[in-house]
Design a protein around this motif. Structure first.
Motif, short mmCIF file in Angstrom:
data_model
loop_
_atom_site.label_atom_id
_atom_site.label_comp_id
_atom_site.label_asym_id
_atom_site.label_seq_id
_atom_site.Cartn_x
_atom_site.Cartn_y
_atom_site.Cartn_z
N THR A 118 25.62 44.56 56.21
CA THR A 118 26.66 44.30 57.21
C THR A 118 27.97 45.01 56.85
O THR A 118 28.23 45.33 55.68
N ASP A 119 28.80 45.23 57.86
CA ASP A 119 30.13 45.80 57.61
C ASP A 119 30.92 44.88 56.67
O ASP A 119 31.73 45.34 55.86
N GLU A 120 30.67 43.59 56.79
CA GLU A 120 31.32 42.59 55.94
C GLU A 120 31.00 42.84 54.48
O GLU A 120 31.87 42.79 53.61
N ILE A 121 29.73 43.15 54.19
CA ILE A 121 29.31 43.43 52.81
C ILE A 121 29.97 44.72 52.32
O ILE A 121 30.49 44.78 51.19
N ILE A 122 29.96 45.75 53.16
CA ILE A 122 30.56 47.03 52.77
C ILE A 122 32.04 46.86 52.44
O ILE A 122 32.53 47.32 51.40
N ASP A 123 32.76 46.17 53.31
CA ASP A 123 34.20 45.97 53.09
C ASP A 123 34.47 45.13 51.85
O ASP A 123 35.44 45.36 51.12
N PHE A 124 33.58 44.17 51.58
CA PHE A 124 33.75 43.34 50.39
C PHE A 124 33.57 44.16 49.12
O PHE A 124 34.36 44.05 48.17
N VAL A 125 32.51 44.98 49.06
CA VAL A 125 32.27 45.81 47.89
C VAL A 125 33.46 46.74 47.64
O VAL A 125 33.86 46.97 46.50
N ALA A 126 34.05 47.24 48.70
CA ALA A 126 35.17 48.18 48.58
C ALA A 126 36.37 47.56 47.87
O ALA A 126 37.12 48.26 47.18
N GLN A 127 36.56 46.25 48.02
CA GLN A 127 37.73 45.61 47.40
C GLN A 127 37.37 44.63 46.29
O GLN A 127 38.23 43.94 45.75
N SER A 128 36.08 44.58 45.92
CA SER A 128 35.65 43.59 44.93
C SER A 128 36.10 43.95 43.52
O SER A 128 36.46 45.09 43.23
#
Length: 439
Positions: free
Chosen positions: A243-253
């Motif tokens: 999901t886009d949610e997962i992608i965005d989370f990894v980007a700022q994790s």
């Protein structure tokens, strides 16, 4: 009650083929045996028990498994030979014909290995313990370590997708997992034991949580919530579940690496329909561009199959053109292999072996160009490299957070440490790109 004293100082040797999940499961089996008195056979020692954990994703995989079994029997002629894994689940009768095999364990049975070994000294004929697909329900989360210092966290097993070319659902059963709490507990044990990098693995990890009312996004958020100096990698994840949610989370994790492995299988929508995949090329392209927008330096590996039934020359060219324009880092090219009982066999058009070979060569060349371009884009960047234990010709190797391979002179003190390096000199050897750290 099993008398495990009979296992004291028995020597065991392992051979694992196939995916990271198999390696995680072999590690779990090995840990179980060691806890019950076994020890791992040293190089050159004759083992008392040999365990071959198999793969059956293609005909070539089946052949490699048969060769590995025969080689193990030749190297350890007096050992008790156990064969388990996907090939053992689907084709036990075929394995039983191979000289030296004593025990064949299906999907669930490998986790009952101590019980099966209780008659170690009394069994002579080959025995088969097969598991019906409907009975493959057990799931055991585990976190294993390989020789490269990385750990593999098994978060789920099985698959409900039933793509037309694939037998994995028949070999591993339906999707299942433990709870987030149990899974995170395994990760924390590994971190306490020195893990610096943990790869999240399974058959279809994006489907995590279906059996516990949770989801994969909740899992990675909980894993990220640690003060430990550790990084996580997400292994292969279906594009419709990324999901886009997962992608965005990894980007700022804090802990997840900018590294994705996404199975495309074909860039032709017509072929994707024949495969009964759950996305189209537009969705796949959106995921890749979303990753690159959020993480410009992310490494993106992509699985693709050539020669699928129904893949005409025109459809292959459509797939090639689609992949060519994507900002990906590497292709993992698989040649279609006909598997018994799969729906793909009902498709009339067959691709010749000659055309399969040519298409594979075309995509391998494209992959090399993509990887070279990605490595060139990283020149001059500062990265954090986790150094692995393998020594080859006086050199050691490590990977950056975005999966760039780096080499330097072997130094035992560096194993399982992370250092900051500047990527400068690229070396190409045997189809592989590596940044060479000059001392």
């Amino acid at each position: 009650m099993i008398d495990t004293s009979v296992f004291k100082d028995k020597k065991v040797a392992f051979c694992t083929l196939g995916c990271k999940l198999n390696f995680a499961e072999t590690s779990y089996i090995g840990k179980t045996l060691i806890e019950n008195g076994f020890r791992k056979a040293k190089r050159g020692e004759q083992a008392d028990v040999c365990i071959i954990n198999t793969c059956t994703v293609t005909e070539v995989a089946d052949k490699k498994c048969r060769q590995a079994i025969s080689k193990m029997h030749k190297s350890h002629p007096n050992a008790f030979i156990i064969v388990t894994g996907c090939y053992a689940q689907l084709k036990p009768d075929e394995i039983a014909k191979i000289s030296g095999v004593n025990l064949i364990l299906g999907a669930n049975e490998k986790f009952n290995i101590i019980e099966h070994l209780s008659n170690l000294d009394n069994q002579t004929d080959c025995q088969i313990f097969h598991t019906k697909i409907s009975q493959i329900k057990r799931f055991q989360p585990s976190c294993s370590q390989d020789d490269r210092t990385r750990h593999f966290l098994k978060v789920q097993d099985g698959c409900d997708y039933f793509c037309t070319y694939c037998t994995i659902p028949f070999a591993r059963g339906r999707n299942r997992n433990a709870s987030i709490a149990e899974t995170v507990c395994e990760a924390r044990k590994a971190i306490d034991n020195g893990a610096r990098e943990i790869v999240i693995t399974g058959v279809n990890i994006g489907a995590f949580g279906k059996s516990t009312g949770e989801n994969f996004f909740q899992l990675i958020k909980e894993l990220d919530n640690t003060a430990a100096d550790v990084r996580y990698r997400i292994s292969s994840i279906e594009p419709d579940l990324l999901t886009d949610e997962i992608i965005d989370f990894v980007a700022q994790s804090n802990h997840f690496a900018p590294h994705f492995h996404i199975p495309l299988q074909s860039g032709s929508d017509e072929v994707l329909k024949l495969m009964k995949r759950r996305y189209d090329s537009a969705l796949f392209a959106h995921k890749v561009h979303r990753i690159k927008q959020a993480m410009p330096d992310a490494f993106i590996g992509v699985d693709i199959i050539v020669g699928m039934r129904g893949e005409t020359a025109a459809l292959f060219d459509e797939s090639r053109r689609f992949v060519e324009q994507l900002p990906i880092s590497q292709l993992h090219v698989f040649t279609y292999s006909e598997r018994p009982n799969t729906k793909a066999l009902e498709i009339t058009h067959k691709v010749s072996d000659k055309d399969k070979k040519l298409r594979s060569e075309t995509l391998h060349s494209l992959s090399e160009a993509k990887t070279k371009a990605f490595y060139e884009s990283q020149r001059g960047k500062m990265v954090k490299v986790l150094w692995e234990a393998t020594e080859r010709e006086g050199k050691m190797f490590g990977f950056s957070e975005n999966y760039v391979k780096v080499q330097t002179a072997f130094d035992k003190a560096k194993i399982n440490t992370i250092t900051t390096e500047t990527l400068t000199e690229i070396e190409y050897n045997d189809g592989e790109f590596t940044f060479n750290k000059i001392e």
